[in-house]
Design a protein around this motif. Structure first.
Motif, PDB file in Angstrom:
ATOM      1  N   LYS A   1       0.811  -1.212   0.000  1.00  0.00           N
ATOM      2  CA  LYS A   1       0.000   0.000   0.000  1.00  0.00           C
ATOM      3  C   LYS A   1       0.844   1.262   0.000  1.00  0.00           C
ATOM      4  N   PHE A   2       1.941   1.265   0.732  1.00  0.00           N
ATOM      5  CA  PHE A   2       2.715   2.494   0.905  1.00  0.00           C
ATOM      6  C   PHE A   2       3.948   2.588   0.007  1.00  0.00           C
ATOM      7  N   ASP A   3       4.401   1.477  -0.537  1.00  0.00           N
ATOM      8  CA  ASP A   3       5.632   1.509  -1.343  1.00  0.00           C
ATOM      9  C   ASP A   3       5.331   1.988  -2.760  1.00  0.00           C
ATOM     10  N   ILE A   4       6.018   3.060  -3.206  1.00  0.00           N
ATOM     11  CA  ILE A   4       5.819   3.599  -4.558  1.00  0.00           C
ATOM     12  C   ILE A   4       7.105   3.500  -5.387  1.00  0.00           C
ATOM     13  N   SER A   5       8.010   2.632  -4.977  1.00  0.00           N
ATOM     14  CA  SER A   5       9.301   2.519  -5.667  1.00  0.00           C
ATOM     15  C   SER A   5       9.126   2.118  -7.131  1.00  0.00           C
ATOM     16  N   GLU A   6       8.301   1.093  -7.365  1.00  0.00           N
ATOM     17  CA  GLU A   6       8.117   0.615  -8.731  1.00  0.00           C
ATOM     18  C   GLU A   6       7.436   1.667  -9.598  1.00  0.00           C
ATOM     19  N   GLU A   7       6.472   2.379  -9.020  1.00  0.00           N
ATOM     20  CA  GLU A   7       5.765   3.413  -9.785  1.00  0.00           C
ATOM     21  C   GLU A   7       6.710   4.535 -10.208  1.00  0.00           C
ATOM     22  N   LYS A   8       7.620   4.899  -9.328  1.00  0.00           N
ATOM     23  CA  LYS A   8       8.583   5.961  -9.658  1.00  0.00           C
ATOM     24  C   LYS A   8       9.494   5.522 -10.805  1.00  0.00           C
ATOM     25  N   ILE A   9       9.915   4.271 -10.752  1.00  0.00           N
ATOM     26  CA  ILE A   9      10.796   3.756 -11.814  1.00  0.00           C
ATOM     27  C   ILE A   9      10.053   3.690 -13.144  1.00  0.00           C
ATOM     28  N   ARG A  10       8.815   3.165 -13.112  1.00  0.00           N
ATOM     29  CA  ARG A  10       8.042   3.053 -14.349  1.00  0.00           C
ATOM     30  C   ARG A  10       7.722   4.426 -14.926  1.00  0.00           C
ATOM     31  N   LEU A  11       7.387   5.377 -14.066  1.00  0.00           N
ATOM     32  CA  LEU A  11       7.075   6.727 -14.540  1.00  0.00           C
ATOM     33  C   LEU A  11       8.297   7.350 -15.211  1.00  0.00           C
ATOM     34  N   GLU A  12       9.440   7.176 -14.614  1.00  0.00           N
ATOM     35  CA  GLU A  12      10.673   7.714 -15.210  1.00  0.00           C
ATOM     36  C   GLU A  12      10.947   7.063 -16.565  1.00  0.00           C
ATOM     37  N   ASN A  13      10.720   5.750 -16.654  1.00  0.00           N
ATOM     38  CA  ASN A  13      10.916   5.049 -17.931  1.00  0.00           C
ATOM     39  C   ASN A  13       9.952   5.561 -19.004  1.00  0.00           C
ATOM     40  N   HIS A  14       8.699   5.781 -18.622  1.00  0.00           N
ATOM     41  CA  HIS A  14       7.705   6.283 -19.578  1.00  0.00           C
ATOM     42  C   HIS A  14       8.074   7.684 -20.072  1.00  0.00           C
ATOM     43  N   LEU A  15       8.564   8.524 -19.177  1.00  0.00           N
ATOM     44  CA  LEU A  15       8.967   9.881 -19.562  1.00  0.00           C
ATOM     45  C   LEU A  15      10.129   9.841 -20.552  1.00  0.00           C
ATOM     46  N   ASN A  16      11.079   8.959 -20.296  1.00  0.00           N
ATOM     47  CA  ASN A  16      12.213   8.809 -21.216  1.00  0.00           C
ATOM     48  C   ASN A  16      11.757   8.262 -22.569  1.00  0.00           C
TER      49      ASN A  16
ATOM     50  N   LYS B   1      -1.033   9.383 -32.169  1.00  0.00           N
ATOM     51  CA  LYS B   1      -1.655   8.261 -31.476  1.00  0.00           C
ATOM     52  C   LYS B   1      -0.674   7.568 -30.535  1.00  0.00           C
ATOM     53  N   LYS B   2       0.544   7.347 -31.004  1.00  0.00           N
ATOM     54  CA  LYS B   2       1.539   6.674 -30.169  1.00  0.00           C
ATOM     55  C   LYS B   2       1.887   7.528 -28.953  1.00  0.00           C
ATOM     56  N   LEU B   3       2.060   8.824 -29.164  1.00  0.00           N
ATOM     57  CA  LEU B   3       2.369   9.716 -28.052  1.00  0.00           C
ATOM     58  C   LEU B   3       1.221   9.744 -27.045  1.00  0.00           C
ATOM     59  N   ASN B   4       0.001   9.675 -27.539  1.00  0.00           N
ATOM     60  CA  ASN B   4      -1.161   9.666 -26.649  1.00  0.00           C
ATOM     61  C   ASN B   4      -1.202   8.394 -25.813  1.00  0.00           C
ATOM     62  N   PHE B   5      -0.839   7.250 -26.423  1.00  0.00           N
ATOM     63  CA  PHE B   5      -0.794   5.981 -25.677  1.00  0.00           C
ATOM     64  C   PHE B   5       0.235   6.071 -24.546  1.00  0.00           C
ATOM     65  N   ILE B   6       1.406   6.636 -24.849  1.00  0.00           N
ATOM     66  CA  ILE B   6       2.446   6.770 -23.816  1.00  0.00           C
ATOM     67  C   ILE B   6       1.964   7.709 -22.715  1.00  0.00           C
ATOM     68  N   ALA B   7       1.278   8.784 -23.118  1.00  0.00           N
ATOM     69  CA  ALA B   7       0.755   9.740 -22.135  1.00  0.00           C
ATOM     70  C   ALA B   7      -0.237   9.058 -21.194  1.00  0.00           C
ATOM     71  N   GLN B   8      -1.027   8.125 -21.719  1.00  0.00           N
ATOM     72  CA  GLN B   8      -1.967   7.391 -20.864  1.00  0.00           C
ATOM     73  C   GLN B   8      -1.225   6.550 -19.826  1.00  0.00           C
ATOM     74  N   GLU B   9      -0.111   5.938 -20.237  1.00  0.00           N
ATOM     75  CA  GLU B   9       0.691   5.148 -19.294  1.00  0.00           C
ATOM     76  C   GLU B   9       1.322   6.051 -18.244  1.00  0.00           C
ATOM     77  N   ILE B  10       1.767   7.225 -18.651  1.00  0.00           N
ATOM     78  CA  ILE B  10       2.326   8.192 -17.697  1.00  0.00           C
ATOM     79  C   ILE B  10       1.252   8.562 -16.672  1.00  0.00           C
ATOM     80  N   GLY B  11       0.050   8.817 -17.165  1.00  0.00           N
ATOM     81  CA  GLY B  11      -1.047   9.180 -16.272  1.00  0.00           C
ATOM     82  C   GLY B  11      -1.386   8.083 -15.286  1.00  0.00           C
ATOM     83  N   ARG B  12      -1.300   6.834 -15.744  1.00  0.00           N
ATOM     84  CA  ARG B  12      -1.618   5.705 -14.857  1.00  0.00           C
ATOM     85  C   ARG B  12      -0.635   5.649 -13.680  1.00  0.00           C
ATOM     86  N   GLU B  13       0.650   5.849 -13.959  1.00  0.00           N
ATOM     87  CA  GLU B  13       1.645   5.809 -12.882  1.00  0.00           C
ATOM     88  C   GLU B  13       1.501   7.009 -11.947  1.00  0.00           C
TER      89      GLU B  13
END
Length: 295
Positions: free
Chosen positions: A219-234, A248-260
């Motif tokens: 519930k409290f650990d956000i380590s994986e989310e931080k890593i995934r968000l950084e990967n999505h931004l890159n 369309k591709k950029l929009n798909f990536i933006a959705q993944e960024i939003g999820r994290e």
């Protein structure tokens, strides 16, 4: 290179017989939607004009306006379509009055004479018609070329905005990482208290203890989310530089960024991190809005 769906191009070519003006405007649309405004005596060429547009522009709402006026000797074979011009003039005058001003009569007449089918042209030879069409096609190609350049320029400006937005989110993510370091001691203290309460309970259940421990850690650990968000931004930045980059591709990536970002906000349970999350969401909405206008 990114290309915007917003574009504009105009071309004017004059020969001994006609003056051709082609104006092309484009806006965003999911599909290629073409609307042509063509003089009646060239209406048989509309399909060919549409084909030229289709070959050059991939997506967007496209408005093509073709104006052909006789010049030189050709004027002698041309008569004004007076009933139609009168109707145009009357409508323009009424429109001006509705908008609260009186239009200049000379200017209104000039505008009316430039509208479609304002002239009745006598039949011309097949050779002259082919020459006229060649001139029209050249003007269409030139207008399309200018429209494409406009779209590329708009796409470059949008790409620069994307870089700024992603840079801001990256900076905010660094803020989340720093705030997370301050959050962890509070989370540890809270977890230790829960563990002590469980151990002191006469009805202590080892299985329940293990489940509770796993629950709080997840519930409290956000380590994986931080890593995934950084990967999505890159990945977003890499995609911007890719020749295959598209809206369309950029929009798909933006959705993944939003999820994290959303997951970080819900799991962190920290006011400082949640404020940063709100700012990240604001930047992400700007990205999503812009991707809708990219081909």
């Amino acid at each position: 290179m990114l290309r915007s769906m917003t574009g504009y191009g105009v071309a004017n070519i004059e020969s001994e017989s006609i003056n051709v003006t082609v104006e092309i405007k484009t806006l965003n649309s999911k599909f290629l939607d073409i609307y042509c405004r063509v003089p009646r005596n060239y209406s048989e060429r509309e399909i060919e004009i549409r084909n030229l547009v289709t070959q050059s522009l991939e997506r967007g709402k496209v408005e093509v306006s073709l104006t052909v006026q006789p010049v030189g000797k050709a004027i002698a074979t041309t008569a004004v379509n007076r009933p139609l011009v009168k109707a145009y003039f009357s409508d323009l005058s009424e429109t001006a009055n509705d908008l609260g001003f009186s239009g200049d009569s000379t200017e209104l007449l000039r505008m009316a004479l430039q509208l479609p089918n304002a002239y009745n042209t006598e039949s011309v030879s097949e050779t002259n018609r082919e020459n006229d069409w060649a001139q029209i096609k050249e003007a269409v190609h030139e207008a399309l070329r200018k429209c494409t350049i406009f779209r590329e320029q708009e796409g470059k400006m949008t790409a620069d905005k994307f870089v700024d937005y992603i840079g801001t989110i990256t900076s905010l993510l660094e803020g989340v990482k720093e705030q997370d370091k301050l959050r962890i001691p509070a989370v540890r203290e809270r977890l230790e208290k829960q563990v002590r309460d469980l151990l002191s309970d006469d009805n202590f259940d080892p299985n329940r203890f293990e489940q509770e421990l796993i629950y709080y850690i997840e519930k409290f650990d956000i380590s994986e989310e931080k890593i995934r968000l950084e990967n999505h931004l890159n990945y977003f930045k890499e995609t911007l530089q890719s020749p295959e980059s598209n809206g369309k591709k950029l929009n798909f990536i933006a959705q993944e960024i939003g999820r994290e970002i959303n997951t970080i906000g819900s799991k962190a349970n920290d006011s400082g991190i949640q404020r940063l999350v709100v700012q990240m969401k604001d930047e992400l909405e700007k990205i999503k809005e812009q991707t809708m206008n990219i081909i």
